[in-house]
Design an enzyme around this catalytic site. Sequence first.
Site, PDB file in Angstrom:
ATOM      1  N   SER A 286       0.835  -1.238   0.108  1.00  0.00           N
ATOM      2  CA  SER A 286      -0.020  -0.057  -0.010  1.00  0.00           C
ATOM      3  C   SER A 286       1.062   1.260  -0.011  1.00  0.00           C
ATOM      4  O   SER A 286       2.122   1.047   0.305  1.00  0.00           O
ATOM      5  CB  SER A 286      -0.782  -0.114   1.233  1.00  0.00           C
ATOM      6  N   ASP A 287       0.383   2.336  -0.247  1.00  0.00           N
ATOM      7  CA  ASP A 287       1.081   3.635   0.132  1.00  0.00           C
ATOM      8  C   ASP A 287       0.977   3.978   1.444  1.00  0.00           C
ATOM      9  O   ASP A 287       0.172   3.383   2.257  1.00  0.00           O
ATOM     10  CB  ASP A 287       0.375   4.730  -0.873  1.00  0.00           C
ATOM     11  N   TYR A 288       1.659   5.007   1.900  1.00  0.00           N
ATOM     12  CA  TYR A 288       1.679   5.447   3.377  1.00  0.00           C
ATOM     13  C   TYR A 288       0.302   5.305   3.960  1.00  0.00           C
ATOM     14  O   TYR A 288      -0.376   6.506   3.734  1.00  0.00           O
ATOM     15  CB  TYR A 288       2.477   6.664   3.362  1.00  0.00           C
TER      16      TYR A 288
END
Length: 762
Positions: A286-288
């Site tokens: 995932s992104d942050y």
Amino acid sequence: MLKKTMLAFFCVATLQLTAQHTDTEKMRRFVNGLMQRMTTEEKIGQLNLLIPGGAAVTGSVVSTDVETKIKNGNVGGLFGIIGAERIRRAQEIAVSQSRLKIPMIFGMDVIHGHKTTFPIPLGLSCSWDTALIERTAQIAAREATADGINWAFSPMVDIARDPRWGRIAEGSGEDAFLGSQVAKAMVRGYQGRSNDLKDISRLMACVKHFALYGAAEGGRDYNTADMSRVRMYNEYLPPYKAAVEAGVGSVMSSFNVIDGIPATGNQWLLTDLLRKQWGFGGFVVSDYTSLNEMIPHGMGDLQTVSALALKAGLDMDMVGEGMLTTLKKSLQEGKVTQKQIDDACRRILEAKYKLGLFDDPYRGISASRASEILTPANRAAAREAAARSFVLLKNDGQLLPLKKSGRIAVIGPLADSRRNMLGTWSVSGDWQQSVTVIEGIRNAVGSGATVSYAKGANIADDPFFVRRSNMLGMEIDTTEKRTPADMLKEAVDMAKESDVVIAVVGEAADMSGESSSRASIDIPESQRNLLQALARTGKKIVLVLFNGRPLTLNWENQHLPAILDVWFGGTEAGNAIADVVFGDHNPSGKLTASFPYSVGQVPVYYNHLNTGRPFAPGDWSKFKSDYLDIPNEPLYPFGYGLSYTTFAYSAITGNKTGISGNGKLELTVRVTNNGNYDGEETVQLYTRQMEGSIARPVKELKAFRKIFLKKGESRDVVFSLSANDLKFYNKDLAWVFEPGKYKAFIGTSSAQTAEFDFNAGK
Ligand code: NOJ
């Protein structure tokens, strides 16, 4: 003889395939064996990616209790850690104090170089030089692995057509074809041409942000992206697909929604398209905290969104710990299956296996490798890359290149600003190692010229804007004691005493990048005032422009004779700028994102569809698709960029009148360097399908070739087109070729081309 060679070739190919097969089998056996010994908690632990305190923090949350979690087998990887020793210490905890001693993977935002920083990606893409781009990624990989990193969150391949969006700086601009070439080059550079991740000077790449992140509405970061599938497939998805085809090891999901569902929990995107259609075999991170951000997107509570993400095909959760804290419960409640957890865990373990981490958890780290970082050779490559990324936007009266003599006034807040040389997303770069513009100029001219310097203005004066722009450090200097009027007077007096002025102005490094959208994309007012005052002196002015995005430069274009766009050139920016300003390097960069005439024109891009009421420049009449107050065309179009020399193009000749069946049409132009310098030119081939089952763009880039011509030299450039090159996704999303009438265009930019009509038949 031929038979023997072919036989030998097939034997080698078969042996390679068999070896690959055996390797995969070995990996499967190893990972299966390991997973049999893992508890469900330990498997879920592998899906957890954390950023410890003290690291290069690139988001709003930092992980806590990291050491305890590592010992408990709750961490699959860490990112943002700067320094091989710190990475070694963290890895020691995993491989000596956790029950199964599974090594962690270490990620980092290696975006445009590691310690040796290259130009920002938007700038690099303007080189149109994929070999050079590959080399920069290779150097970045070598330096990063010497620093203990084995996973880079790059390439960022989001197509962007809205310069208000600050992250346009991180990609390759507006075109899917060029973006795909760059994507492949970067994956090759990071992972090696054979994708042998056991090579300790290579690392695993991560293509991002999957998908459509660059189409954020209003250019506001993290905002909704919404578009038709036809547009998606033809114009936005190709660079991600190209990275997958090049063998990229991992994919990062984006923050935005797609068809109303956040990418991180979007099964169509992460499984149907990515894995089933494209055959991606690596893992998805995932992104942050993008998993947790599905809560405000309105997808449910943390347990719900974590289960949604796992089921959609997400394997690793960056920072948010939603998977770590809820998947066990979801398993017990039948909301996810053991197989779904196992699949995700297996993909992470396989990535670690491919990287050789089970053989050597300290992969790449050794005292002797420190000498591979920031070497003179790497700095030389950075200097070359920077010079090749610059785009000469205007050069009236051949003001540039300047002579290394006379009185040169270097004026502007970016002329002596070491902090601003690297640009956005240079988290492990050390700005103190960078060369400023004034240093570069002084290095170049030696005692041949008198160089004076004045700051002239602050980068920006508005305290509200300054505070927001300086969140990652004091890039806009707030310690200046003099008033703007005092600074301006000093600069104007200095300009009057000079033969030529080099005005070094533009954006501070983090006025572009993540969470750095701007509604106005002018040069900030303080510096525009400076430029206007300098212009009033009547002196010759060279504008050296720092920017992480296309800016609106109407006034500058009208009033200043020379404009050199230098983006953010990286560690060697100052020297590279001097190389170009004084003609030791003849600029050859071409824009990869259009510069709008005004922000009201956004989005403006070369490969748009025609309307039913197309507007012809110079032929304004009512009821056409246009504006009352501005032209339709951008100020500087895609593919545009000048050189100190000039190139003349002949008409296009074809070896046939069209394409039939599997045949190829060869199109030739003769390019002549008819100016005063040796130089490089990027010859661009575009096509247009005149009639089709869906409306097709007015031009599409199909190929380009960068050639070097000595002064006075001519060369035939031959492009070969086949039906395959004319394929596109139709309304059913089938990849088709449609016979019919086409045009080819070859030229120096998307707006300046010769034309050739042809037919393409079955
Ligand atoms: C958020 C950014 O969107 C992404 O590009 C980056 O890789 C991660 N943070 C990690 O820093």
